[in-house]
Scaffold this motif. Structure first.
Motif, PDB file in Angstrom:
ATOM      1  N   ALA A 223      14.195  -1.606  -2.766  1.00  0.00           N
ATOM      2  CA  ALA A 223      14.273  -0.480  -1.845  1.00  0.00           C
ATOM      3  C   ALA A 223      13.118  -0.550  -0.842  1.00  0.00           C
ATOM      4  O   ALA A 223      11.976  -0.811  -1.209  1.00  0.00           O
ATOM      5  N   LEU A 224      13.447  -0.335   0.419  1.00  0.00           N
ATOM      6  CA  LEU A 224      12.410  -0.359   1.446  1.00  0.00           C
ATOM      7  C   LEU A 224      11.487   0.842   1.294  1.00  0.00           C
ATOM      8  O   LEU A 224      11.921   1.945   0.954  1.00  0.00           O
ATOM      9  N   ALA A 225      10.226   0.604   1.543  1.00  0.00           N
ATOM     10  CA  ALA A 225       9.225   1.666   1.460  1.00  0.00           C
ATOM     11  C   ALA A 225       9.411   2.642   2.621  1.00  0.00           C
ATOM     12  O   ALA A 225       9.834   2.260   3.710  1.00  0.00           O
ATOM     13  N   THR A 226       9.072   3.874   2.365  1.00  0.00           N
ATOM     14  CA  THR A 226       9.136   4.917   3.393  1.00  0.00           C
ATOM     15  C   THR A 226       7.714   5.240   3.856  1.00  0.00           C
ATOM     16  O   THR A 226       6.729   4.779   3.277  1.00  0.00           O
ATOM     17  N   TYR A 227       7.645   6.071   4.883  1.00  0.00           N
ATOM     18  CA  TYR A 227       6.360   6.564   5.388  1.00  0.00           C
ATOM     19  C   TYR A 227       5.561   7.177   4.238  1.00  0.00           C
ATOM     20  O   TYR A 227       4.380   6.881   4.060  1.00  0.00           O
TER      21      TYR A 227
ATOM     22  N   ASP B 109      -1.079   7.075  12.045  1.00  0.00           N
ATOM     23  CA  ASP B 109       0.360   6.834  12.165  1.00  0.00           C
ATOM     24  C   ASP B 109       0.675   5.454  12.739  1.00  0.00           C
ATOM     25  O   ASP B 109       1.671   4.839  12.367  1.00  0.00           O
ATOM     26  N   ALA B 110      -0.163   4.968  13.648  1.00  0.00           N
ATOM     27  CA  ALA B 110       0.078   3.652  14.247  1.00  0.00           C
ATOM     28  C   ALA B 110       0.029   2.553  13.190  1.00  0.00           C
ATOM     29  O   ALA B 110       0.846   1.620  13.208  1.00  0.00           O
ATOM     30  N   MET B 111      -0.888   2.655  12.247  1.00  0.00           N
ATOM     31  CA  MET B 111      -0.998   1.656  11.196  1.00  0.00           C
ATOM     32  C   MET B 111       0.200   1.746  10.250  1.00  0.00           C
ATOM     33  O   MET B 111       0.769   0.729   9.859  1.00  0.00           O
ATOM     34  N   ILE B 112       0.597   2.946   9.903  1.00  0.00           N
ATOM     35  CA  ILE B 112       1.761   3.111   9.035  1.00  0.00           C
ATOM     36  C   ILE B 112       3.010   2.558   9.720  1.00  0.00           C
ATOM     37  O   ILE B 112       3.810   1.860   9.098  1.00  0.00           O
ATOM     38  N   THR B 113       3.148   2.813  11.019  1.00  0.00           N
ATOM     39  CA  THR B 113       4.287   2.294  11.773  1.00  0.00           C
ATOM     40  C   THR B 113       4.279   0.769  11.788  1.00  0.00           C
ATOM     41  O   THR B 113       5.322   0.130  11.619  1.00  0.00           O
ATOM     42  N   ALA B 114       3.096   0.172  11.965  1.00  0.00           N
ATOM     43  CA  ALA B 114       2.987  -1.293  11.962  1.00  0.00           C
ATOM     44  C   ALA B 114       3.367  -1.864  10.600  1.00  0.00           C
ATOM     45  O   ALA B 114       4.051  -2.888  10.514  1.00  0.00           O
ATOM     46  N   ILE B 115       2.947  -1.196   9.536  1.00  0.00           N
ATOM     47  CA  ILE B 115       3.292  -1.647   8.182  1.00  0.00           C
ATOM     48  C   ILE B 115       4.793  -1.520   7.955  1.00  0.00           C
ATOM     49  O   ILE B 115       5.440  -2.443   7.454  1.00  0.00           O
ATOM     50  N   LEU B 116       5.376  -0.398   8.348  1.00  0.00           N
ATOM     51  CA  LEU B 116       6.814  -0.194   8.158  1.00  0.00           C
ATOM     52  C   LEU B 116       7.639  -1.171   8.987  1.00  0.00           C
ATOM     53  O   LEU B 116       8.765  -1.520   8.596  1.00  0.00           O
ATOM     54  N   ALA B 117       7.098  -1.643  10.098  1.00  0.00           N
ATOM     55  CA  ALA B 117       7.806  -2.630  10.926  1.00  0.00           C
ATOM     56  C   ALA B 117       7.995  -3.952  10.178  1.00  0.00           C
ATOM     57  O   ALA B 117       8.893  -4.733  10.513  1.00  0.00           O
ATOM     58  N   LEU B 118       7.173  -4.195   9.160  1.00  0.00           N
ATOM     59  CA  LEU B 118       7.309  -5.404   8.338  1.00  0.00           C
ATOM     60  C   LEU B 118       8.459  -5.287   7.337  1.00  0.00           C
ATOM     61  O   LEU B 118       8.776  -6.252   6.659  1.00  0.00           O
ATOM     62  N   ARG B 119       9.035  -4.088   7.228  1.00  0.00           N
ATOM     63  CA  ARG B 119      10.126  -3.792   6.294  1.00  0.00           C
ATOM     64  C   ARG B 119       9.732  -4.089   4.844  1.00  0.00           C
ATOM     65  O   ARG B 119      10.422  -4.802   4.119  1.00  0.00           O
ATOM     66  N   PRO B 120       8.596  -3.520   4.412  1.00  0.00           N
ATOM     67  CA  PRO B 120       8.137  -3.777   3.041  1.00  0.00           C
ATOM     68  C   PRO B 120       8.937  -2.991   2.014  1.00  0.00           C
ATOM     69  O   PRO B 120       9.443  -1.909   2.292  1.00  0.00           O
ATOM     70  N   THR B 121       8.988  -3.555   0.812  1.00  0.00           N
ATOM     71  CA  THR B 121       9.533  -2.807  -0.319  1.00  0.00           C
ATOM     72  C   THR B 121       8.375  -2.022  -0.934  1.00  0.00           C
ATOM     73  O   THR B 121       7.201  -2.245  -0.596  1.00  0.00           O
ATOM     74  N   ILE B 122       8.706  -1.150  -1.850  1.00  0.00           N
ATOM     75  CA  ILE B 122       7.661  -0.396  -2.550  1.00  0.00           C
ATOM     76  C   ILE B 122       6.772  -1.364  -3.329  1.00  0.00           C
ATOM     77  O   ILE B 122       5.555  -1.207  -3.374  1.00  0.00           O
TER      78      ILE B 122
ATOM     79  N   PRO C 139       3.336  -8.627   1.525  1.00  0.00           N
ATOM     80  CA  PRO C 139       2.066  -8.051   1.075  1.00  0.00           C
ATOM     81  C   PRO C 139       0.858  -8.686   1.783  1.00  0.00           C
ATOM     82  O   PRO C 139      -0.091  -7.990   2.133  1.00  0.00           O
ATOM     83  N   GLY C 140       0.907  -9.976   2.021  1.00  0.00           N
ATOM     84  CA  GLY C 140      -0.177 -10.648   2.737  1.00  0.00           C
ATOM     85  C   GLY C 140      -0.301 -10.158   4.167  1.00  0.00           C
ATOM     86  O   GLY C 140      -1.409  -9.991   4.691  1.00  0.00           O
ATOM     87  N   GLN C 141       0.837  -9.905   4.804  1.00  0.00           N
ATOM     88  CA  GLN C 141       0.813  -9.394   6.174  1.00  0.00           C
ATOM     89  C   GLN C 141       0.249  -7.974   6.215  1.00  0.00           C
ATOM     90  O   GLN C 141      -0.465  -7.606   7.149  1.00  0.00           O
ATOM     91  N   ILE C 142       0.569  -7.181   5.199  1.00  0.00           N
ATOM     92  CA  ILE C 142       0.046  -5.820   5.127  1.00  0.00           C
ATOM     93  C   ILE C 142      -1.476  -5.856   4.971  1.00  0.00           C
ATOM     94  O   ILE C 142      -2.202  -5.144   5.669  1.00  0.00           O
ATOM     95  N   VAL C 143      -1.960  -6.700   4.076  1.00  0.00           N
ATOM     96  CA  VAL C 143      -3.405  -6.828   3.870  1.00  0.00           C
ATOM     97  C   VAL C 143      -4.074  -7.294   5.164  1.00  0.00           C
ATOM     98  O   VAL C 143      -5.134  -6.796   5.547  1.00  0.00           O
ATOM     99  N   ALA C 144      -3.454  -8.232   5.862  1.00  0.00           N
ATOM    100  CA  ALA C 144      -4.016  -8.716   7.131  1.00  0.00           C
ATOM    101  C   ALA C 144      -4.127  -7.584   8.143  1.00  0.00           C
ATOM    102  O   ALA C 144      -5.144  -7.460   8.840  1.00  0.00           O
ATOM    103  N   LEU C 145      -3.106  -6.737   8.220  1.00  0.00           N
ATOM    104  CA  LEU C 145      -3.167  -5.589   9.130  1.00  0.00           C
ATOM    105  C   LEU C 145      -4.306  -4.643   8.751  1.00  0.00           C
ATOM    106  O   LEU C 145      -5.057  -4.181   9.613  1.00  0.00           O
ATOM    107  N   LEU C 146      -4.402  -4.355   7.463  1.00  0.00           N
ATOM    108  CA  LEU C 146      -5.383  -3.374   7.001  1.00  0.00           C
ATOM    109  C   LEU C 146      -6.816  -3.890   7.048  1.00  0.00           C
ATOM    110  O   LEU C 146      -7.759  -3.097   7.115  1.00  0.00           O
TER     111      LEU C 146
END
Length: 88
Positions: free
Chosen positions: A13-17, A29-42, A69-76
């Motif tokens: 299941a894709l993760a939500t906000y 919100d910009a960071m959350i939007t960038a993370i959600l653009a990666l279409r991550p699962t929970i 997950p690696g892309q999320i860590v890179a963003l953060l």
């Protein structure tokens, strides 16, 4: 008859906000939007959180985090890396 999601479906299941904010904490919100653009699962969000907390027992010491997950860590951590290189 209603369909109950299987364990596999839950994992895919894709993760939500709310999921991102709940697992990774308060962020803009910009960071959350960038993370959600990666279409991550929970699971992707949870793996990122474990990696950021330094829990290397899960992944093995020195093993890189891959895929979403690696892309999320890179963003953060992008700001941290930028700040580190500026102070050198």
């Amino acid at each position: 008859m209603t369909h109950s999601p299987t364990e596999t479906e839950k994992l895919q299941a894709l993760a939500t906000y709310a999921d991102v904010k709940g697992v990774l904490g308060d962020m803009d919100d910009a960071m959350i939007t960038a993370i959600l653009a990666l279409r991550p699962t929970i699971v992707d969000i949870e793996e990122s959180s474990m990696w950021l907390s330094g829990d290397t027992d899960v992944f093995g010491p020195g093993q890189p985090l891959k895929d979403v997950p690696g892309q999320i860590v890179a963003l953060l951590t992008a700001d941290e890396e930028e700040n580190t290189s500026r102070t050198r």
